[in-house]
Design an enzyme around this catalytic site. Structure first.
Site, short mmCIF file in Angstrom:
data_model
loop_
_atom_site.label_atom_id
_atom_site.label_comp_id
_atom_site.label_asym_id
_atom_site.label_seq_id
_atom_site.Cartn_x
_atom_site.Cartn_y
_atom_site.Cartn_z
N ARG A 52 -33.07 85.70 21.14
CA ARG A 52 -34.15 84.78 21.44
C ARG A 52 -33.60 83.62 22.26
O ARG A 52 -32.46 83.20 22.07
CB ARG A 52 -34.81 84.25 20.16
CG ARG A 52 -35.24 85.31 19.17
CD ARG A 52 -36.25 86.27 19.74
NE ARG A 52 -37.54 85.65 20.00
CZ ARG A 52 -38.51 86.25 20.67
NH1 ARG A 52 -38.32 87.45 21.19
NH2 ARG A 52 -39.67 85.64 20.86
N HIS A 102 -36.12 89.14 30.29
CA HIS A 102 -36.58 89.43 28.93
C HIS A 102 -37.10 90.87 28.83
O HIS A 102 -38.20 91.12 28.33
CB HIS A 102 -37.67 88.44 28.50
CG HIS A 102 -37.82 88.35 27.00
ND1 HIS A 102 -38.24 87.21 26.36
CD2 HIS A 102 -37.59 89.26 26.02
CE1 HIS A 102 -38.27 87.41 25.05
NE2 HIS A 102 -37.88 88.65 24.82
#
Length: 321
Positions: A236, A284
């Site tokens: 993250r 991502h």
């Protein structure tokens, strides 16, 4: 239990997260269950029993009085957990082989990229420079895996089978064949001292926020055959102190970094991460969610739940994952 409506709420305009594609997949696998794509002005909120979501706006889920379960369509649940109005119903995280396999592919790809000196070799190609350097064996490199859940454990096992020495760190004790496991605050420094390539697959919680910082980087192995330790973060964005990463790349504390996640996504055009010569940036997509696999998983979970069975992979809200 009667069949309830499944509401699909996806807050994204990216090609790989098109809401219409997700609705079509749920329509195909939900066996006649009504599936609605939010927002839907004609929907009676009381009809909604289940919600399949990705980055919903805080407060959106609080309008369904008969909600029974929330299914998060990606791996990370930190954005949902930050919503103080989130209904107190089971929150289910994705755990399917497809997602695990994709994350392992990403981790192995980037470990091998740094191990086999690809940044140097590609720079040599652009400069038309034929100067191969000594290539150390995989056994000379220790990959340190931060996070030994389903994703981390699988990646660690594949790296071990490729010949790397693999160490792992987690909050609580874990045992993985062929992996030297450390845990808790007491085990962190010993884990870092062994590590040449640090891979982070941790969840984002109050305890892990900003954990990838200068203090951690300075404790990594300073005698790495790579010349300086390498960071790979596919967990993250909130795990990383981005100013520290850039400063440590500049001063040699880190030799390189592969970053798939950031505090701000997408990264602004003037971010140094786009152009830094020691950074490999990806958008991502390390474990890009497959609509076919995930929709089938959610449909199966709902069917089991309505038949009186238990939901799998329910988030422990106290731990945050």
């Amino acid at each position: 239990m009667t069949k309830g409506t499944l509401a699909v709420l996806i807050n994204s305009t990216q090609q790989n997260w098109l809401p219409e594609r997700w609705k079509a997949r749920f329509d195909a696998v939900c066996g006649g269950r009504r599936v609605v794509l939010l927002p839907d002005a004609g929907l009676d909120p009381a009809e909604v029993h289940y919600a399949a979501v990705w980055k919903p706006v805080p407060g959106d889920l609080g309008s369904f009085p008969n909600l029974r379960a929330i299914f998060n369509l990606g791996a990370g649940v930190d954005a949902l957990m930050a919503d103080k109005s989130l209904p107190n119903v089971p929150l289910v995280r994705v755990a399917v082989p497809d997602l695990t396999n994709r994350m392992t592919e990403y981790v192995v790809l980037h470990v091998l990229m740094h191990h086999r000196q690809e940044l140097y070799l590609r720079d040599s190609q652009r400069a038309k420079r034929w100067e191969p350097t000594y290539q150390w064996p995989a056994s000379a490199v220790t990959v340190g895996m931060m996070g030994l859940g389903t994703l981390g454990a699988d990646a660690a096992d594949v790296l071990r089978r490729l010949g790397f020495s693999v160490a792992g760190w987690s909050r609580s004790p874990r045992t993985i064949e062929g992996v030297e496991c450390f845990h808790g605050t007491a085990g962190m420094d010993a884990f870092l001292r062994k590590t040449d390539i640090l891979v982070s697959l941790l969840p984002l919680t109050p305890d892990t926020n900003g954990i990838l910082n200068r203090d951690v980087f300075t404790k990594l192995n300073r005698n790495s055959p790579l010349g300086a330790p390498v960071l790979i973060n596919a967990g993250r964005g909130g795990l990383q102190n981005e100013a520290d990463i850039l400063a440590c790349l500049d001063d040699g504390t880190l030799g390189a970094a592969s970053l798939d996640v950031f505090v701000q996504e997408p990264q602004p055009k003037d971010s140094r991460f786009w152009t830094h010569p020691k950074v490999v940036l990806t958008p991502h997509n390390a474990a890009d969610t497959d609509a076919d696999a995930i929709s089938a998983y959610v449909a199966e979970q709902i069917a089991t739940f309505e038949a009186g069975g238990a939901l799998e992979n329910v988030v422990d809200r106290g731990r945050g994952y």
